[in-house]
Design a protein around this motif. Structure first.
Motif, PDB file in Angstrom:
ATOM      1  N   HIS A  53       4.785  46.693 -79.105  1.00  0.00           N
ATOM      2  CA  HIS A  53       5.275  45.487 -79.920  1.00  0.00           C
ATOM      3  C   HIS A  53       6.582  45.778 -80.309  1.00  0.00           C
ATOM      4  O   HIS A  53       7.516  44.854 -80.330  1.00  0.00           O
ATOM      5  CB  HIS A  53       4.413  45.358 -81.159  1.00  0.00           C
ATOM      6  CG  HIS A  53       4.781  44.225 -81.933  1.00  0.00           C
ATOM      7  ND1 HIS A  53       4.159  42.993 -81.651  1.00  0.00           N
ATOM      8  CD2 HIS A  53       5.205  44.036 -83.160  1.00  0.00           C
ATOM      9  CE1 HIS A  53       4.588  42.099 -82.458  1.00  0.00           C
ATOM     10  NE2 HIS A  53       5.104  42.592 -83.420  1.00  0.00           N
ATOM     11  N   ALA A  56      10.197  43.778 -78.776  1.00  0.00           N
ATOM     12  CA  ALA A  56      11.062  43.111 -79.761  1.00  0.00           C
ATOM     13  C   ALA A  56      12.459  43.520 -79.654  1.00  0.00           C
ATOM     14  O   ALA A  56      13.435  42.637 -79.341  1.00  0.00           O
ATOM     15  CB  ALA A  56      10.704  43.290 -81.112  1.00  0.00           C
ATOM     16  N   THR A  89       9.687  38.465 -75.092  1.00  0.00           N
ATOM     17  CA  THR A  89       9.167  37.954 -76.264  1.00  0.00           C
ATOM     18  C   THR A  89       7.774  37.431 -76.182  1.00  0.00           C
ATOM     19  O   THR A  89       7.067  37.432 -77.137  1.00  0.00           O
ATOM     20  CB  THR A  89      10.278  36.620 -76.537  1.00  0.00           C
ATOM     21  OG1 THR A  89      11.397  36.940 -76.415  1.00  0.00           O
ATOM     22  CG2 THR A  89       9.992  36.025 -77.781  1.00  0.00           C
ATOM     23  N   VAL A 110       5.655  40.311 -77.253  1.00  0.00           N
ATOM     24  CA  VAL A 110       5.748  40.335 -78.615  1.00  0.00           C
ATOM     25  C   VAL A 110       4.837  39.393 -79.215  1.00  0.00           C
ATOM     26  O   VAL A 110       3.898  39.846 -80.308  1.00  0.00           O
ATOM     27  CB  VAL A 110       7.191  40.331 -79.257  1.00  0.00           C
ATOM     28  CG1 VAL A 110       7.247  40.183 -80.975  1.00  0.00           C
ATOM     29  CG2 VAL A 110       8.007  41.400 -78.704  1.00  0.00           C
ATOM     30  N   THR A 166      10.293  33.907 -84.515  1.00  0.00           N
ATOM     31  CA  THR A 166      10.192  34.566 -83.363  1.00  0.00           C
ATOM     32  C   THR A 166       9.552  33.614 -82.413  1.00  0.00           C
ATOM     33  O   THR A 166       9.990  33.520 -81.166  1.00  0.00           O
ATOM     34  CB  THR A 166       9.272  35.720 -83.331  1.00  0.00           C
ATOM     35  OG1 THR A 166       9.847  36.716 -84.289  1.00  0.00           O
ATOM     36  CG2 THR A 166       9.229  36.560 -81.949  1.00  0.00           C
TER      37      THR A 166
END
Lengths: 101, 240
Positions: free
Chosen positions: B48, B52, B92, B95, B120
């Motif tokens: 994770h 990012a 992304t 994530v 995000t």
């Protein structure tokens, strides 16, 4: 490949002896091998983690293993998908160049 | 940089990246200690957080290359921006999928509209928009310029995402590594995290280079097709 000296493709032209192997198999082969090993690791992991401890708390934690498995599997599928799409693009252009030099 | 160098750099970085990836998976599943309160689901952290960071790096590259493209108009820089944007979007997505899988256990919910998650998701939509804008016009040059503007504006969201947990009331944890007083992690966890970060950075740059090489090949092939069409008697030359 025998490009016209004025052609933009002369930038990428290599003699047959110096010609690089196609990129597609490099990308796909390498990642496919890594993916197989990773899936094997992930499938073996519950037993490996269970061996690190025992009891009710451990059993409760193990229920969450599928979240970990899903997160890693999705990550690798996305990266593998990107690699495959790149390899297909490169192969398509290389086939065009080979077919129509 | 010649295409030959790009290819070999991609192969070398990819081999190193895959090797380190196998190492960090071994660390994650067989070596690193299990976090006391969350249990094994905390191991999602090792994809994770690097995901990012690499997404931010990729979108940073997009912004820089887009600015240079608007300034110089060099297609090579645009190819680099597009390649980085694809990578940024992939990371992304990693994530945004790994976060809810972790959050369901840690917070009891898949998703909550708190600042960091929302920003995000917004970042993801902005870079989906980057590709939509690029393909939205018949004039390829105009599409590239519009996309470059989106690429720059989108990157302004990155510092907001980073600072959101400090500026707003947030459910998302505070930073554990990039802190003024140093990382707040077990040393083995930090080692695993840094290995994962290095591995995925190498994988990202390897695929980025291959994608850049593909874009340059495609561009050269299009140019060659135009040149051939213009030489063929009786054929109309397509207007780019």
């Amino acid at each position: 490949m025998n490009p016209n000296p004025s052609s933009p493709m002369r930038l990428f032209a290599l003699s047959p002896k110096r010609r690089l192997p196609p990129l597609g198999p490099w990308v796909q082969g390498g990642l496919a091998g890594a993916l197989i090993v990773l899936v094997a690791v992930l499938l073996l992991t519950p037993e490996a983690l269970a061996a690190q401890g025992a009891g009710a708390a451990q059993a409760r934690q193990m229920r969450h293993f599928w979240h970990v498995f899903a997160a890693y599997a999705i990550a690798w599928l996305l990266l593998f998908g990107w690699a495959v799409s790149i390899a297909r693009r490169i192969r398509r252009v290389e086939e065009k160049l080979d077919r129509d030099p | 940089m010649s295409l030959r160098t790009v290819r070999w750099a991609g192969v070398a970085l990819g081999a190193l990246g895959v090797g380190l990836t196998l190492l960090f998976h071994w660390q994650v599943f067989f070596w690193v200690p299990t976090e006391a309160s969350m249990g094994i689901v905390q191991r999602i952290f090792y994809i994770h957080l690097p995901g990012a960071w690499i997404a931010f790096l990729a979108f940073g590259i997009v912004a820089i290359c887009s600015a240079v493209y608007l300034w110089l108009g060099d297609d090579k820089v645009d190819h680099a921006a597009r390649a980085a944007a694809e990578g940024g979007l992939i990371f992304t997505t990693i994530v945004l999928t790994s976060g809810p899988l972790w959050g369901k256990i840690a917070w009891g919910t898949w998703w909550t509209w708190e600042p960091r998650l929302t920003l995000t998701l917004l970042l993801w939509f902005i870079y989906v928009g980057y590709f939509m804008v690029r393909n939205s016009t018949d004039n390829a040059e105009r599409g590239k310029r519009f996309a470059a503007v989106v690429g720059i504006v989108g990157a302004l969201n990155i510092p907001l995402i980073h600072m959101s947990v400090q500026w707003f009331r947030s459910l998302h944890p505070q930073p554990v590594v990039a802190r003024p007083d140093g990382p707040n992690l077990h040393p083995d966890m930090l080692t695993t995290l840094l290995t994962a970060l290095l591995a995925w950075t190498l994988v990202f740059f390897s695929l980025f280079l291959f994608r850049y090489a593909a874009a340059r090949l495609e561009s050269a092939e299009e140019l060659r097709a135009l040149t051939r069409a213009s030489k063929a008697p009786g054929d109309e030359v397509p207007v780019p």
